[in-house]
Design an enzyme around this catalytic site. Sequence first.
Site, mmCIF file in Angstrom:
data_model
loop_
_atom_site.group_PDB
_atom_site.id
_atom_site.type_symbol
_atom_site.label_atom_id
_atom_site.label_comp_id
_atom_site.label_asym_id
_atom_site.label_seq_id
_atom_site.Cartn_x
_atom_site.Cartn_y
_atom_site.Cartn_z
ATOM 1 N N TYR A 49 0.808 -1.218 0.000
ATOM 2 C CA TYR A 49 0.000 0.000 0.000
ATOM 3 C C TYR A 49 0.847 1.277 0.000
ATOM 4 O O TYR A 49 0.355 2.347 0.362
ATOM 5 C CB TYR A 49 -0.961 -0.005 1.194
ATOM 6 N N GLU A 126 0.443 -5.333 -8.854
ATOM 7 C CA GLU A 126 -0.076 -6.037 -7.681
ATOM 8 C C GLU A 126 0.015 -7.549 -7.857
ATOM 9 O O GLU A 126 0.335 -8.271 -6.906
ATOM 10 C CB GLU A 126 -1.513 -5.582 -7.407
#
Length: 137
Positions: A49, A126
Amino acid sequence: MERTFIMLKPDAVKNKHIGDILQRIEKEGFKILGMKFLKLSLEDAKQFYAVHAARPFYNDLCTYMASGPIVACALERDNAVAHWRDVIGATDPKEAKAGTIRALFAESKEANAVHGSDSVANALQEIAFFFKGYELN
């Protein structure tokens, strides 16, 4: 075909929604290329994140994401990123359309059941964070 990354967050795992969400993934026509059940360390959550590091919710988000097991999935289908975003609904479950995953399973804006990539470029990053190329079908 397009790829996207999704993650079932600790609240979805804790509340035993894995099966329901996987059924929805298949019903929506996604192919599961890879799936892992794991627990993120706080350091891993912060790295994943990092794009939100300057935001006020960053530390709480990372602590939450490291609080319990998650399920990481690489998915594929036409228009995968946008379609998954439609399926999961708004970040805040109070604003999510009826029938979306967050409307059905989220506890709060923070514990909102699932993560979904917001762009094709981010999806590829990701996916690479969690999967080596040979791990994907």
